[in-house]
Enzyme design. Structure first.
Site, mmCIF file in Angstrom:
data_model
loop_
_atom_site.group_PDB
_atom_site.id
_atom_site.type_symbol
_atom_site.label_atom_id
_atom_site.label_comp_id
_atom_site.label_asym_id
_atom_site.label_seq_id
_atom_site.Cartn_x
_atom_site.Cartn_y
_atom_site.Cartn_z
ATOM 1 N N PRO A 1 0.854 -1.198 0.000
ATOM 2 C CA PRO A 1 0.000 0.000 0.000
ATOM 3 C C PRO A 1 0.884 1.239 0.000
ATOM 4 C CG PRO A 1 -0.763 -1.589 1.594
ATOM 5 C CD PRO A 1 0.600 -2.049 1.158
ATOM 6 N N HIS A 2 0.654 2.148 -0.948
ATOM 7 C CA HIS A 2 1.629 3.192 -1.254
ATOM 8 C C HIS A 2 1.003 4.577 -1.169
ATOM 9 C CE1 HIS A 2 5.541 4.375 -3.050
ATOM 10 N NE2 HIS A 2 5.910 3.121 -2.821
ATOM 11 N N ASP A 3 1.398 5.450 -2.040
ATOM 12 C CA ASP A 3 1.287 6.905 -1.938
ATOM 13 C C ASP A 3 -0.047 7.420 -1.404
ATOM 14 O OD1 ASP A 3 3.411 6.167 -3.529
ATOM 15 O OD2 ASP A 3 3.201 7.833 -4.914
#
Length: 245
Positions: A35-37
């Site tokens: 899970p990113h930006d």
């Protein structure tokens, strides 16, 4: 879900209120969970993550906030079992089992104001817990056993020359601080706790057994007796004024 042999097992960007529960992710090329930006309020719980081929079993990276990583099993990953990276704040890492990863059990990189609580962290190749360029990190009630380097390390590291980092998008402070309360350190290879490059810490009510040639290494090796004396009473607070040679 059982997700394997993808480039990323799971990736998110600008996501909110996503629950990732009860999955098995393994043998993905880079990361398993990524899970990113700019994501917020995620729950990653009761998953199994192993054999991430290039990096980490579970990573939150670049401004992921208010999220929980809980009751996961993460092992045999090429990097760390669990990582917070690039200004991920106000997250909870709780009751996970992280073991036999090639990197750290739990790594907090350039990510302040996080809690690491009631995890079992054992037999990782590097540190059990590694706090780098991150402050206001609370580490409490963890079992940290037989890791290949230190049980925990806090360090300020100059990463200005890191070519993979855009420092306008991902600024960081050369500051590191963590509080250790009621953790159990046992049989870690180098030391229970290592402090490097003017990092700070607070240490209270921790159990220390059979860790390394010394219990405290780096810049605090020569004040080990003072840490011991205060550990079971008021606690020991350390804020260096200069780097010790």
């Amino acid at each position: 879900n059982n997700i394997s042999k993808c480039f990323f097992g799971l990736y998110a960007n600008n996501a909110k209120n996503v629950f990732l529960i009860g999955n098995i992710l393994h043998d993905n090329i880079i990361y398993n969970f990524d899970p990113h930006d700019f994501s917020d309020k995620l729950i990653i719980a009761r998953n199994i993550s192993y054999n991430a081929g290039h990096a980490h079993g579970i990573i939150l990276s670049r401004e992921v906030y208010n999220s929980t990583i809980a009751e996961n099993i993460t092992f045999a990953n090429h990097g760390s079992g669990i990582m917070l990276d690039r200004n991920c704040e106000d997250n909870l890492i709780y009751k996970n089992l992280s073991f036999e990863n090639s990197g750290d059990g739990i790594a907090i990189f350039e990510s302040s104001k996080n809690i690491v609580s009631k995890n079992t962290i054992l037999r990782n190749n590097n540190n059990g817990i590694f706090v780098r360029n991150s402050h206001n990190v609370l580490v409490k009630d963890n079992f940290i056993y037989h890791n290949g380097n230190n049980g925990a390390e806090i360090s300020i590291v100059n990463i200005d020359a890191l070519e993979t980092r855009d420092f306008e998008l991902d600024p960081y402070e050369k500051k590191a601080q963590a509080s250790f309360i009621r953790n159990h350190f046992e049989k870690n290879t180098n030391a229970a706790l290592s402090i490097k490059n003017r990092a700070s810490f607070f240490f209270k009510n921790n159990i220390l057994k059979n860790s390394g040639p010394v219990y405290f290494s780096g810049e605090i090796e020569d004040i080990a007796n003072e840490i011991f004396q205060n550990n079971d009473t008021k606690g020991f607070s350390y804020t260096p004024t200069e780097v010790k040679k």
